[in-house]
Design an enzyme around this catalytic site. Structure first.
Site, PDB file in Angstrom:
ATOM      1  N   SER A   9       0.845  -1.197   0.000  1.00  0.00           N
ATOM      2  CA  SER A   9       0.000   0.000   0.000  1.00  0.00           C
ATOM      3  C   SER A   9       0.876   1.242   0.000  1.00  0.00           C
ATOM      4  CB  SER A   9      -0.895   0.018   1.235  1.00  0.00           C
ATOM      5  OG  SER A   9      -1.522   1.287   1.321  1.00  0.00           O
ATOM      6  N   HIS A  34      -1.235  -1.254  -4.197  1.00  0.00           N
ATOM      7  CA  HIS A  34      -2.538  -0.915  -3.614  1.00  0.00           C
ATOM      8  C   HIS A  34      -2.582   0.596  -3.375  1.00  0.00           C
ATOM      9  CE1 HIS A  34      -6.156  -1.944  -1.220  1.00  0.00           C
ATOM     10  NE2 HIS A  34      -5.751  -1.007  -0.364  1.00  0.00           N
ATOM     11  N   ASP A  36      -4.872   3.673  -1.815  1.00  0.00           N
ATOM     12  CA  ASP A  36      -5.981   3.968  -0.907  1.00  0.00           C
ATOM     13  C   ASP A  36      -6.507   5.374  -1.141  1.00  0.00           C
ATOM     14  OD1 ASP A  36      -6.253   1.632   0.810  1.00  0.00           O
ATOM     15  OD2 ASP A  36      -4.186   2.072   1.394  1.00  0.00           O
ATOM     16  N   MET A  38      -9.244   8.181  -0.022  1.00  0.00           N
ATOM     17  CA  MET A  38     -10.109   8.522   1.121  1.00  0.00           C
ATOM     18  C   MET A  38     -10.715   9.907   0.935  1.00  0.00           C
ATOM     19  SD  MET A  38      -7.592   7.329   4.175  1.00  0.00           S
ATOM     20  CE  MET A  38      -6.672   5.790   4.088  1.00  0.00           C
ATOM     21  N   HIS A  67      -8.430   1.149  -4.077  1.00  0.00           N
ATOM     22  CA  HIS A  67      -9.402   0.915  -3.010  1.00  0.00           C
ATOM     23  C   HIS A  67     -10.093   2.239  -2.686  1.00  0.00           C
ATOM     24  CE1 HIS A  67      -9.797  -0.118   1.600  1.00  0.00           C
ATOM     25  NE2 HIS A  67     -10.977   0.036   1.021  1.00  0.00           N
ATOM     26  N   MET A  69     -12.378   4.460  -0.644  1.00  0.00           N
ATOM     27  CA  MET A  69     -13.073   4.629   0.638  1.00  0.00           C
ATOM     28  C   MET A  69     -13.841   5.939   0.547  1.00  0.00           C
ATOM     29  SD  MET A  69      -9.962   3.316   3.050  1.00  0.00           S
ATOM     30  CE  MET A  69      -8.781   3.400   1.703  1.00  0.00           C
ATOM     31  N   MET A 138     -11.659  -5.945   5.109  1.00  0.00           N
ATOM     32  CA  MET A 138     -10.857  -5.017   5.910  1.00  0.00           C
ATOM     33  C   MET A 138     -10.558  -5.677   7.259  1.00  0.00           C
ATOM     34  SD  MET A 138     -10.204  -2.423   4.076  1.00  0.00           S
ATOM     35  CE  MET A 138      -9.232  -1.645   5.355  1.00  0.00           C
ATOM     36  N   ASP A 176      -6.655  -6.460   4.176  1.00  0.00           N
ATOM     37  CA  ASP A 176      -6.054  -5.125   4.202  1.00  0.00           C
ATOM     38  C   ASP A 176      -6.171  -4.546   5.609  1.00  0.00           C
ATOM     39  OD1 ASP A 176      -5.230  -2.523   3.659  1.00  0.00           O
ATOM     40  OD2 ASP A 176      -6.963  -2.019   2.411  1.00  0.00           O
TER      41      ASP A 176
HETATM   42  C1  DX5 Z   1      -6.478   1.487   5.644  1.00  0.00           C
HETATM   43  C2  DX5 Z   1      -6.046   1.226   4.228  1.00  0.00           C
HETATM   44  C3  DX5 Z   1      -4.901   0.286   4.139  1.00  0.00           C
HETATM   45  C4  DX5 Z   1      -3.636   0.751   4.798  1.00  0.00           C
HETATM   46  C5  DX5 Z   1      -2.992  -0.476   5.376  1.00  0.00           C
HETATM   47  O1  DX5 Z   1      -7.561   2.349   5.602  1.00  0.00           O
HETATM   48  O2  DX5 Z   1      -7.114   0.692   3.466  1.00  0.00           O
HETATM   49  O3  DX5 Z   1      -4.646  -0.109   2.793  1.00  0.00           O
HETATM   50  O4  DX5 Z   1      -2.752   1.374   3.911  1.00  0.00           O
HETATM   51  O5  DX5 Z   1      -1.921  -0.067   6.118  1.00  0.00           O
HETATM   52  P1  DX5 Z   1      -1.164  -1.005   7.156  1.00  0.00           P
HETATM   53  O6  DX5 Z   1      -0.622  -2.165   6.350  1.00  0.00           O
HETATM   54  O7  DX5 Z   1      -0.131  -0.115   7.696  1.00  0.00           O
HETATM   55  O8  DX5 Z   1      -2.184  -1.457   8.158  1.00  0.00           O
HETATM   56 ZN    ZN Z   2      -6.690  -0.240   1.369  1.00  0.00          ZN
END
Ligand code: DX5
Ligand code: ZN
Length: 217
Positions: A9, A34, A36, A38, A67, A69, A138, A176
Site C-alpha cells: 500500500s 494498492h 488507498d 479517502m 481501493h 473509501m 478489511m 487489508d
Molecule cells: C487502511 C487502508 C490500508 C492501509 C494499510 O484504511 O485501506 O490499505 O494502507 O496499512 P497497514 O498495512 O499499515 O495497516
Molecule cells: Zn486499502
C-alpha cells in the site's frame, strides 16, 4: 485457491516521492500496488485523488489495485479508470447502486472489487460474489495505516473462502490492515490469497526477504 500475491500500500510510502515508492515495489519484481483513496467523509482521513494516480501511471507498469473509501464512489469510477486503475474496489456500506457501479467498473475496462468493513457480515455481499473479481475484507477500521489486525475477521475470511469453493467462483480474496508475516499467514490459512501491506512492507529491513516469504505461502 490463487497463488499468494503481495500488494504493497503506497499510503505508507513517501508522499513527497510516490513514484520512488512505486519503483521500490516494481524493482522487487512485485506486480501489484494498492492505492488507498479517502474522502474525509466515509473515513475520517484524506489521501489523494485521480490526478495523483494518473501521474503515478506514467511512472510504473504495476497493476493498480485502487481501493475507494468514498461515500459516493459511483461519482468517481470514470475518473479513476481514466487515471489508469486496473482494479477498482468499492465499499458495500454506503447507499448507492452497488450492482450498477460494479458493472460500470467492468464496462470501463477495469476489474471490479467489493469491500467489507470489519463490522459488516459476509452475508451483506453474498449476492454480489458472482459479479466481482476481488473481495476485500478489511482487517482494521479503514482510514489509517499502522493499526492492529482484527483477529475476529478470520472467520469471515473462512466463510468467504468456503462460499467461493461452493459456488465455483474464482474472485481473489484480499485482506487489508495490520497485515505482516504473522497475521498474513493466518489469513492465508483462512483462505486469503491477496495481501495488502503498508507499514510492515515499507518498514521491513529486508523487503526482498519479506516479499519472498509471502511468495512461498
Ligand atoms: C487502511 C487502508 C490500508 C492501509 C494499510 O484504511 O485501506 O490499505 O494502507 O496499512 P497497514 O498495512 O499499515 O495497516
Ligand atoms: Zn486499502
Amino acid at each position: 485457491m490463487h497463488a499468494s500475491l503481495l500488494a504493497p500500500s503506497i499510503l505508507a510510502g513517501d508522499h513527497a516521492h510516490l513514484a520512488a515508492s512505486a519503483s521500490i515495489v516494481e524493482q522487487l519484481g512485485l506486480k501489484w500496488l494498492h492505492l488507498d483513496i479517502m474522502d474525509g467523509h466515509f473515513v475520517p482521513n484524506l489521501s489523494f485523488g485521480p490526478q495523483t494516480v494518473a501521474a503515478l501511471r506514467k511512472n510504473t507498469q504495476l497493476f493498480f489495485d485502487v481501493h475507494l473509501m468514498l461515500s459516493e464512489p459511483h461519482r468517481y469510477i470514470e475518473a479513476f479508470a481514466k487515471a489508469g486503475a486496473n482494479l477498482i474496489s468499492i465499499h458495500i456500506e454506503p447507499a448507492y447502486d452497488h450492482t450498477a457501479t460494479l458493472a460500470h467498473i467492468r464496462e470501463l475496462g477495469c476489474q471490479p472489487g467489493i469491500v467489507l468493513n470489519p463490522g459488516t457480515p459476509a452475508s451483506a455481499i453474498e449476492h454480489l460474489l458472482d459479479r466481482v473479481d476481488l473481495v476485500l475484507v478489511m482487517t482494521v477500521q479503514p482510514g489509517f495505516g499502522g493499526q492492529s489486525f482484527c483477529r475476529d475477521q478470520l472467520e469471515k475470511i473462512s466463510r468467504l473462502s468456503a462460499l467461493r469453493i461452493q459456488r465455483g467462483l474464482s474472485f481473489r480474496l484480499e485482506v487489508d490492515g495490520g497485515i505482516d508475516l504473522a497475521t498474513g499467514a493466518d489469513c492465508r490459512t483462512a483462505g486469503a490469497d491477496t495481501f495488502v501491506a503498508g507499514t510492515s512492507f515499507f518498514n521491513a529491513g529486508d523487503r526482498q526477504a519479506y516479499a519472498a516469504a509471502i511468495a512461498r505461502w
